[in-house]
Design a protein around this motif. Structure first.
Motif, mmCIF file in Angstrom:
data_model
loop_
_atom_site.group_PDB
_atom_site.id
_atom_site.type_symbol
_atom_site.label_atom_id
_atom_site.label_comp_id
_atom_site.label_asym_id
_atom_site.label_seq_id
_atom_site.Cartn_x
_atom_site.Cartn_y
_atom_site.Cartn_z
ATOM 1 N N GLU A 137 0.828 -1.204 0.000
ATOM 2 C CA GLU A 137 0.000 0.000 0.000
ATOM 3 C C GLU A 137 0.868 1.262 0.000
ATOM 4 N N ILE A 138 0.219 2.367 -0.295
ATOM 5 C CA ILE A 138 0.859 3.674 -0.182
ATOM 6 C C ILE A 138 0.342 4.333 1.088
ATOM 7 N N GLN A 139 1.235 4.691 1.971
ATOM 8 C CA GLN A 139 0.869 5.274 3.266
ATOM 9 C C GLN A 139 1.171 6.765 3.250
ATOM 10 N N LEU A 140 0.161 7.581 3.597
ATOM 11 C CA LEU A 140 0.344 9.024 3.666
ATOM 12 C C LEU A 140 0.805 9.402 5.066
ATOM 13 N N PHE A 141 1.965 10.027 5.134
ATOM 14 C CA PHE A 141 2.559 10.367 6.425
ATOM 15 C C PHE A 141 2.103 11.747 6.886
ATOM 16 N N VAL A 142 1.756 11.856 8.164
ATOM 17 C CA VAL A 142 1.486 13.142 8.810
ATOM 18 C C VAL A 142 2.126 13.102 10.186
ATOM 19 N N ASP A 143 2.748 14.191 10.587
ATOM 20 C CA ASP A 143 3.347 14.318 11.913
ATOM 21 C C ASP A 143 2.334 13.852 12.964
ATOM 22 N N ALA A 144 2.772 12.988 13.866
ATOM 23 C CA ALA A 144 1.877 12.397 14.865
ATOM 24 C C ALA A 144 1.153 13.444 15.703
ATOM 25 N N SER A 145 1.755 14.597 15.898
ATOM 26 C CA SER A 145 1.120 15.634 16.727
ATOM 27 C C SER A 145 -0.153 16.170 16.085
ATOM 28 N N MET A 146 -0.303 15.973 14.775
ATOM 29 C CA MET A 146 -1.474 16.489 14.075
ATOM 30 C C MET A 146 -2.723 15.663 14.338
ATOM 31 N N LYS A 147 -2.573 14.454 14.827
ATOM 32 C CA LYS A 147 -3.771 13.662 15.084
ATOM 33 C C LYS A 147 -4.137 13.644 16.564
ATOM 34 N N GLU A 148 -3.466 14.498 17.337
ATOM 35 C CA GLU A 148 -3.798 14.582 18.749
ATOM 36 C C GLU A 148 -5.250 15.003 18.894
ATOM 37 N N GLY A 149 -5.990 14.360 19.765
ATOM 38 C CA GLY A 149 -7.379 14.707 19.977
ATOM 39 C C GLY A 149 -8.343 13.646 19.499
ATOM 40 N N VAL A 150 -8.000 12.906 18.429
ATOM 41 C CA VAL A 150 -8.884 11.854 17.938
ATOM 42 C C VAL A 150 -8.462 10.530 18.526
ATOM 43 N N SER A 151 -9.331 9.900 19.255
ATOM 44 C CA SER A 151 -9.053 8.552 19.732
ATOM 45 C C SER A 151 -10.228 7.633 19.462
ATOM 46 N N SER A 152 -11.459 8.190 19.399
ATOM 47 C CA SER A 152 -12.635 7.349 19.193
ATOM 48 C C SER A 152 -13.410 7.791 17.959
ATOM 49 N N ILE A 153 -13.854 6.802 17.181
ATOM 50 C CA ILE A 153 -14.540 7.048 15.912
ATOM 51 C C ILE A 153 -15.753 6.131 15.827
ATOM 52 N N LEU A 154 -16.859 6.659 15.312
ATOM 53 C CA LEU A 154 -18.056 5.866 15.038
ATOM 54 C C LEU A 154 -18.206 5.740 13.528
ATOM 55 N N VAL A 155 -18.218 4.493 13.024
ATOM 56 C CA VAL A 155 -18.358 4.225 11.591
ATOM 57 C C VAL A 155 -19.793 3.789 11.322
ATOM 58 N N VAL A 156 -20.468 4.500 10.427
ATOM 59 C CA VAL A 156 -21.870 4.228 10.121
ATOM 60 C C VAL A 156 -21.988 3.794 8.660
ATOM 61 N N ASP A 157 -22.415 2.543 8.450
ATOM 62 C CA ASP A 157 -22.542 2.010 7.084
ATOM 63 C C ASP A 157 -23.427 0.768 7.138
ATOM 64 N N PRO A 158 -24.437 0.676 6.280
ATOM 65 C CA PRO A 158 -25.297 -0.512 6.299
ATOM 66 C C PRO A 158 -24.608 -1.765 5.756
ATOM 67 N N ASP A 159 -23.521 -1.577 5.005
ATOM 68 C CA ASP A 159 -22.784 -2.703 4.442
ATOM 69 C C ASP A 159 -21.789 -3.222 5.489
ATOM 70 N N GLU A 160 -22.015 -4.444 5.956
ATOM 71 C CA GLU A 160 -21.181 -5.002 7.025
ATOM 72 C C GLU A 160 -19.726 -5.142 6.600
ATOM 73 N N VAL A 161 -19.491 -5.528 5.342
ATOM 74 C CA VAL A 161 -18.118 -5.714 4.853
ATOM 75 C C VAL A 161 -17.372 -4.387 4.879
ATOM 76 N N ASN A 162 -18.004 -3.345 4.344
ATOM 77 C CA ASN A 162 -17.370 -2.019 4.347
ATOM 78 C C ASN A 162 -17.108 -1.538 5.769
ATOM 79 N N ARG A 163 -18.106 -1.725 6.634
ATOM 80 C CA ARG A 163 -18.003 -1.278 8.016
ATOM 81 C C ARG A 163 -16.857 -1.973 8.747
ATOM 82 N N GLU A 164 -16.791 -3.287 8.583
ATOM 83 C CA GLU A 164 -15.752 -4.065 9.262
ATOM 84 C C GLU A 164 -14.367 -3.741 8.715
ATOM 85 N N PHE A 165 -14.292 -3.492 7.405
ATOM 86 C CA PHE A 165 -13.004 -3.162 6.796
ATOM 87 C C PHE A 165 -12.447 -1.868 7.381
#
Length: 270
Positions: A137-165
């Motif tokens: 894969e190609i991984q996009l790098f961002v300084d770790a300090s830029m993601k400070e604040g996000v720890s929890s995410i809610l994924v909403v999708d009726p497709d179980e495969v997409n959601r689980e992925f």
């Protein structure tokens, strides 16, 4: 007689500093592509330069090879992340055909990915050293300090495969991820868990994605749309209702994570 043992990550960081310093100082942006490769040498590097020049004739590129770590580096003058990502796709196609790529490619652009300080470049070095393996894969790098604040995410999708992925891949990146099959369940879980970010499909039952965006924004939450809908009218409506970003399927999980980090970076700036 003392023998000095060089730390390969420190050496790579020093090389990255040399590679990026001149370009970054003289241009608005500086793109960087790193790729773990086998059998690096003139038989690979010379055809690669010709291939990239033919594919993107206006591109100003500088090529470096870290022999000790077997890493190919390409520094692109005046290239933002989107342009650098596109060039990495072209480069990946060439390396795949030669069967020399030995892991994930890592893509960055300064200052979008952070300031090219010693600390940030050390993170970049560690990322490419850890990228060796079976994944291509190609991984996009961002300084770790830029993601400070996000720890929890809610994924909403009726497709179980997409959601689980999405759930699995974001969990591997260190996020706490929850799921919802429809808009009603999403609102219940949002009230119960108060996640810092909601990623939603627009085509969700009971409470549709547009209503969900509106209600989440009223509660002070952030929403990224991840959807099959690719028409501009759908995108415009989502943004009018308060969506922070809009990603269409099919998508790269690395791009999605970069969008998450970019969102947090903008909030820190504001």
């Amino acid at each position: 007689m003392a023998v000095l043992v060089q730390d390969p990550i420190q050496e790579l960081t020093q090389q990255l500093a040399q590679w990026t310093q001149s370009s970054y100082e003289h241009h608005l942006s500086c793109g960087v592509i790193l790729a773990p490769c086998a059998n690096l040498g003139p038989k690979v590097l010379d055809p690669l330069k010709a291939f990239l020049k033919k594919s993107e004739p206006e591109l100003s590129a500088h090529y470096m090879v870290d022999d000790q770590n077997q890493i190919l580096g390409v520094v692109l003058d005046n290239q933002k992340l989107a342009g650098t990502h596109y060039s990495s796709l072209v480069l990946k196609d060439f390396l795949d055909r030669l069967d020399v790529l030995e892991g994930q490619m890592v893509v960055a652009s300064f200052p979008e990915s952070g300031e090219p300080t010693k600390r940030t470049l050390l993170q970049l070095s560690q990322t490419i050293m850890e990228a060796k393996g079976e994944s291509r894969e190609i991984q996009l790098f961002v300084d770790a300090s830029m993601k400070e604040g996000v720890s929890s995410i809610l994924v909403v999708d009726p497709d179980e495969v997409n959601r689980e992925f999405v759930k699995l891949r974001l969990e591997l990146k260190g996020y706490e991820v929850h799921e919802a099959r429809d808009g009603s369940e999403a609102l219940e879980k949002y009230s119960e868990l108060t996640p810092e970010l909601v990623i939603t499909e627009l085509n969700v039952p009971i409470v549709d994605g547009y209503q969900l965006i509106h209600q989440i924004k009223q509660k002070g939450g952030e929403v990224i749309v991840l959807t099959d809908k690719q028409l501009s009218k759908d995108m415009n409506r989502a943004f009018e209702l308060g969506a922070s970003d809009y990603v269409t399927k099919p998508f790269s999980i690395s791009e999605l994570e970069w969008r998450i980090k970019k969102l947090r970076r903008m909030e820190h700036v504001l």
